[in-house]
Design an enzyme around this catalytic site. Structure first.
Site, PDB file in Angstrom:
ATOM      1  N   ARG A   2      52.281  33.601  49.722  1.00 49.61           N
ATOM      2  CA  ARG A   2      52.903  34.513  48.645  1.00 49.61           C
ATOM      3  C   ARG A   2      53.009  35.890  48.877  1.00 49.61           C
ATOM      4  O   ARG A   2      53.935  36.682  48.624  1.00 49.61           O
ATOM      5  CB  ARG A   2      52.204  34.194  47.231  1.00 49.61           C
ATOM      6  CG  ARG A   2      52.809  34.725  45.909  1.00 49.61           C
ATOM      7  CD  ARG A   2      52.187  34.403  44.743  1.00 49.61           C
ATOM      8  NE  ARG A   2      52.598  33.310  44.141  1.00 49.61           N
ATOM      9  CZ  ARG A   2      53.969  33.285  43.432  1.00 49.61           C
ATOM     10  NH1 ARG A   2      54.539  34.171  42.923  1.00 49.61           N
ATOM     11  NH2 ARG A   2      54.256  32.044  42.986  1.00 49.61           N
ATOM     12  N   GLU A  33      51.622  37.961  35.649  1.00 52.40           N
ATOM     13  CA  GLU A  33      51.246  38.687  36.718  1.00 52.40           C
ATOM     14  C   GLU A  33      52.136  39.823  36.869  1.00 52.40           C
ATOM     15  O   GLU A  33      51.408  41.060  37.412  1.00 52.40           O
ATOM     16  CB  GLU A  33      50.978  37.897  37.811  1.00 52.40           C
ATOM     17  CG  GLU A  33      50.016  36.668  37.828  1.00 52.40           C
ATOM     18  CD  GLU A  33      50.343  35.582  38.826  1.00 52.40           C
ATOM     19  OE1 GLU A  33      51.155  34.879  38.766  1.00 52.40           O
ATOM     20  OE2 GLU A  33      49.492  35.571  39.769  1.00 52.40           O
TER      21      GLU A  33
HETATM   22  N1  MTE Z   1      45.748  38.267  30.474  1.00 50.69           N
HETATM   23  C1  MTE Z   1      44.437  38.174  30.056  1.00 50.69           C
HETATM   24  N2  MTE Z   1      44.441  38.902  28.959  1.00 50.69           N
HETATM   25  N3  MTE Z   1      43.438  37.701  30.601  1.00 50.69           N
HETATM   26  C2  MTE Z   1      43.818  36.955  31.719  1.00 50.69           C
HETATM   27  O1  MTE Z   1      42.663  36.348  32.239  1.00 50.69           O
HETATM   28  N4  MTE Z   1      45.294  36.353  33.706  1.00 50.69           N
HETATM   29  C3  MTE Z   1      46.495  36.763  34.100  1.00 50.69           C
HETATM   30  C4  MTE Z   1      47.688  36.657  33.425  1.00 50.69           C
HETATM   31  N5  MTE Z   1      47.432  37.571  32.336  1.00 50.69           N
HETATM   32  C5  MTE Z   1      45.034  37.118  32.402  1.00 50.69           C
HETATM   33  C6  MTE Z   1      46.117  37.555  31.846  1.00 50.69           C
HETATM   34  C7  MTE Z   1      46.871  35.761  35.318  1.00 50.69           C
HETATM   35  S1  MTE Z   1      45.858  35.972  36.731  1.00 50.69           S
HETATM   36  C8  MTE Z   1      47.862  34.565  35.010  1.00 50.69           C
HETATM   37  S2  MTE Z   1      48.299  33.566  36.360  1.00 50.69           S
HETATM   38  C9  MTE Z   1      48.525  34.547  33.751  1.00 50.69           C
HETATM   39  O2  MTE Z   1      48.123  35.412  32.994  1.00 50.69           O
HETATM   40  C10 MTE Z   1      48.387  33.274  33.453  1.00 50.69           C
HETATM   41  O3  MTE Z   1      48.602  32.895  32.162  1.00 50.69           O
HETATM   42  P1  MTE Z   1      50.402  32.362  31.898  1.00 50.69           P
HETATM   43  O4  MTE Z   1      50.528  31.593  32.873  1.00 50.69           O
HETATM   44  O5  MTE Z   1      50.054  31.632  30.514  1.00 50.69           O
HETATM   45  O6  MTE Z   1      51.046  33.624  31.953  1.00 50.69           O
HETATM   46 MO1  MOS Z   2      46.820  33.909  38.269  1.00 48.93          MO
HETATM   47  S1  MOS Z   2      46.146  34.886  39.870  1.00 48.93           S
HETATM   48  O1  MOS Z   2      47.844  32.960  39.097  1.00 48.93           O
HETATM   49  O2  MOS Z   2      45.278  33.053  37.896  1.00 48.93           O
END
Ligand code: MTE
Ligand code: MOS
Length: 785
Positions: free
Chosen positions: A334, A738
């Site tokens: 990535r 992300e």
């Molecule tokens: N937001 C919060 N509040 N807490 C989290 O741990 N993780 C992030 C993002 N936002 C996270 C967050 C990461 S690394 C990812 S991959 C995505 O949320 C995963 O959730 P989604 O696929 O539902 O967006």
């Molecule tokens: Mo998020 S780094 O893809 O859990």
């Protein structure tokens, strides 16, 4: 509700209310379902659950050496300590001693004879209380024969110490293109690691059941993988293990693979003791013994013309993977896929080295390698602009992917069809007053010797989908009960990002019922099996679609039932405002549910989704690994103090394309949170290891995450109003989790501008990340180093 024989609700023409309004469940700024519970302390995390009376507690003993052979492990004093039930070592594991998520068998649950990093778990103590287990663990006498350790990227690179084979991605003849380019520049930037610092640390509770079965309550982004690895360690089939996750107190990628080890230890101890077992890592142990964001060494060699247009570029990526592969393969990929960020790079070669070091195995962290790849190219652009004396924004614009045509094909040969950055950048440049502020800052800097300001506008383009194609699948389970209340379950997990509320909005929208009627339930491997991690920002895209598919199955049956029962054509039936209307008749959703049940219609369905159109061939590094791209841009203004090296971000303006936002409240929260987390990574969060490979920054006292005080005084976040996913994603929304993190590169770039203005434009600042006060001072005094 009992059987109301003979009182089956009829479609009553008298009740018909033609003025019913459609309920707007999607696209509304609905509050996070747990927000009230989060702030009132009533949201239940694993460690808040009522504890069974016979619960036992666990504590781990870890290695003091980065690389050593264990010559003797005397655990007698630990075992004899009052209140200790048993001590678990590698030799006690009946099944496989392995936590490798990609099944390379390269990382044990408990070290077996050989330790490979300081902080590696060696044994686990089970006791009546946590403090007994902890005290007893200190009594272990472990003797080591120290081995030479590789602790940093440079050494690993020189020694060709890799966890996986190097990878090369190439388009065009970069060598001859570099040689013929009018201008050429070489440089290097390193990016630091990052601890996830989730507020809730790693935790698991294992409850033994009948026939040797076990139920695991844990804090994991990937319940199915925990289930599989626990089963393997126990030497049992997967159906003997059930894993449940209600929510995580933050994860950020740190619980994509890292939760399994602790769940396994709890399960093994529960299995042998016959008692429920809980393990909760101390913050210090959590920081020393679990993986972090990969730090990178990035070298570049770029050829460009007098306007700043890039003609050829070669990148070297070397990332610190730690002792095992974990997710380093796809993370390094990535990073390669994002080393273009938003720019067309006609001739490009990226060589990626996945370095093996005697440090904790690094893992997923928001952006998954993407941010590191982007820091590389954004640094290159800044360097080109500085060499040519141009506004970096002008150079960015010049190199942007075209909206169409040849200059819109990525190095991995995917054609970009949804590029909105030209419009987005123009809007943001104007709304933020970038040009005018840039002039003001130049004027300010001329008369301010100590405080220097900087401003930068950087874009982000982030590919959405797992690059491992088969992971792009999701499942859901929806029940409608007889009273019309709905039970929603899917394979995604909640970590604070608002996945549950978004998927509930989708289901409520399908049935046209109030959101409160949809019960959000814990993710459970017994309900939806074989799921992927909630990661890659694809949670809503995938689980939203799966849940909609399930709801639509039920809706289809209900339509058929209503149509047949009351002899109304399906086209004349609609679900609206908690009711179903059929021609001139109507009844409530609850009445409908009961009537359908009486007619023996199934009110439960599973839904499944697989992301279409994607493919990727790792052999040739080509294909369409992403369904679409998420886009955004940010303008950050900073001040640095040239005497102390401190920096302050004073104003940030963000414009982000989330397609059609399913929930603007949640999305803005994700943008703000992601940006601040990115700014922390790039400015203040610094991981330090001593010469023996021991992490010295393993608590908030030494590891500085951003606080409310680091939030810019002026923080303007806008969702792009014209956003609409050109792919048929759930309600044409786009992923959000992300990408906003990467908008914080603007902060780093702005700091670099401020340093450059102090250096007088002659010297190229060599600011690495994080831009701590020390790093800034070092750049300001390049001669002293
Ligand atoms: N937001 C919060 N509040 N807490 C989290 O741990 N993780 C992030 C993002 N936002 C996270 C967050 C990461 S690394 C990812 S991959 C995505 O949320 C995963 O959730 P989604 O696929 O539902 O967006
Ligand atoms: Mo998020 S780094 O893809 O859990």
């Amino acid at each position: 509700m009992g059987l109301r024989m003979g009182s089956c609700p009829m479609l009553d023409p008298e009740n018909t209310n033609r003025t019913r309004q459609k309920i707007q469940n999607v696209f509304s700024a609905v509050t996070h379902d747990s927000a009230g519970k989060h702030v009132s302390g009533t949201a239940l995390y694993v460690d808040d659950l009522p504890e069974p009376g016979n619960l036992l507690h666990c504590y781990i003993g870890t290695s003091e050496y980065a690389h050593a052979r264990i010559t003797n492990m005397d655990l007698s004093a630990t075992r004899q300590y009052k209140g200790v039930i048993q001590v678990l070592t590698a030799g006690d594991i009946p099944g496989s001693n392995d936590i490798s998520p990609v099944h390379l068998h390269d990382e044990p649950v408990l070290a077996d004879g050989l330790v490979q990093f300081a902080g590696q778990p060696l044994f686990a103590v089970l006791a009546e209380t946590r403090s007994i287990a902890r005290q007893a663990a200190q009594l272990a006498k472990v003797e080591y024969e120290e081995l030479p350790a590789i602790l940093d990227i440079e050494t690993a690179l020189a020694d060709k110490s890799f966890v996986l084979d190097p990878h090369i991605l190439q388009r065009g003849d970069t060598q001859s293109a570099l040689a013929s380019a009018p201008r050429r520049l070489q440089g290097e930037v390193t990016t630091g690691g990052q601890d996830h610092f989730y507020l809730e640390g790693q935790v698991s509770m294992a409850l033994p059941g009948e026939d040797g079965d076990v139920l695991i309550l844990t804090s994991s982004q990937h319940p199915s993988e925990v289930q599989l690895l626990v089963a393997h360690s126990l030497g049992k089939p997967v159906n003997a293990v059930t894993v449940e996750v209600r929510r995580m107190g933050g994860a950020f990628g740190g619980k994509e693979t890292q939760a399994a080890q602790w769940a396994i230890i709890a399960a093994l101890l529960a299995d042998t003791s016959g008692c429920p077992v809980k393990i909760r890592l101390d913050r210090d142990d959590d920081m020393c013994s679990t993986g972090k964001r990969h730090d990178f060494l990035i070298r570049y060699d770029v050829g460009y013309d007098a306007d700043g247009r890039i003609q050829a570029i070669e990148f070297l990526h070397a990332l610190r993977c730690g002792i095992s592969a974990d997710l380093s393969g796809p993370i390094a990929d990535r990073a390669m896929f994002h080393s273009d960020n938003a720019y067309y790079l006609p001739n490009i070669k990226i060589a990626s080295y996945r370095c093996k070091t005697n440090t904790v195995s690094n893992t997923a962290f928001r952006g998954f390698g993407g941010p590191q790849g982007m820091v590389g190219i954004e640094r290159v652009i800044d360097a080109i602009a500085q060499q040519l004396g141009l506004d970096p924004l002008a150079v960015r614009r010049l190199n942007l992917y075209d909206k169409d045509g040849k200059r819109s094909i990525t190095p991995y040969r995917m054609k970009i069809r949804d590029n909105v950055l030209h419009e987005l950048l123009t809007e943001l440049e104007e709304s933020s007053g970038y040009q005018q502020r840039r002039r003001q800052i130049e004027a300010f800097n001329r008369h301010s010797p100590v405080i220097k300001k900087g401003i930068a506008l950087t874009p982000a383009k982030f590919g959405i989908s797992f690059t491992t194609t088969f992971l792009n699948q999701a499942g859901a389970l929806v029940h409608v009960y007889k009273d019309g209340s709905v039970h929603l379950n899917h394979g995604g997990t909640e970590m604070g990002q608002g996945l549950m509320i978004k998927v509930a909005q989708v289901v409520a929208e399908e049935f046209q019922i109030d959101l409160e009627r949809v019960k959000i339930t814990a993710t459970n491997t017994g309900k939806v099996p074989n799921t992927s991690a909630t990661a890659a920002s694809a949670g809503t895209d995938m689980n939203g679609m799966a849940a909609r598919a399930a709801a639509r199955k039920i809706k289809k049956r209900l339509l058929k039932f209503v149509s047949k029962r009351f002899d109304v054509d399906k086209s004349a039936i609609s679900f609206v405002d908690n009711h179903v209307q059929a021609g001139e008749f109507e009844m409530s959703f609850a009445e409908l549910a009961e009537a359908a049940w009486l007619a023996r219609i199934s009110l439960s369905a599973t839904g499944f989704y697989r992301t279409p159109k994607i493919n990727y061939d790792p052999q040739t590094s080509t294909g369409r690994p992403f369904l679409y791209f998420a886009y955004g841009a940010a303008v950050s203004e900073v001040e640095i103090d040239c005497l102390t090296g401190e920096s302050l971000t004073t104003r940030v303006d963000i414009l982000y394309d989330v397609g059609k936002s399913l929930n603007p409240a949640i999305d803005i929260g994700q943008i703000e949170g992601g940006f601040i987390q990115g700014a922390g990574w790039l400015t203040s969060e610094e991981l330090c290891w001593d010469s023996k490979g021991r992490l010295t920054t393993h608590a908030p006292s030494t590891y500085k995450i951003p606080t409310i005080g680091d939030t810019p005084a002026s923080f303007n976040v806008q969702i792009w109003k014209k956003g609409r996913n050109r792919e048929k994603t759930i309600y044409r929304s786009k992923a959000i989790g992300e990408p906003p993190l990467m908008l914080a590169i603007s902060v780093h770039s702005a700091i670099n501008q401020a340093i450059a203005s102090k250096l007088g434009g002659q010297i190229l600042p060599a600011l690495n990340t994080p831009a701590t006060p020390e790093a800034i001072l070092t750049c300001l005094h390049p001669k002293e180093g």
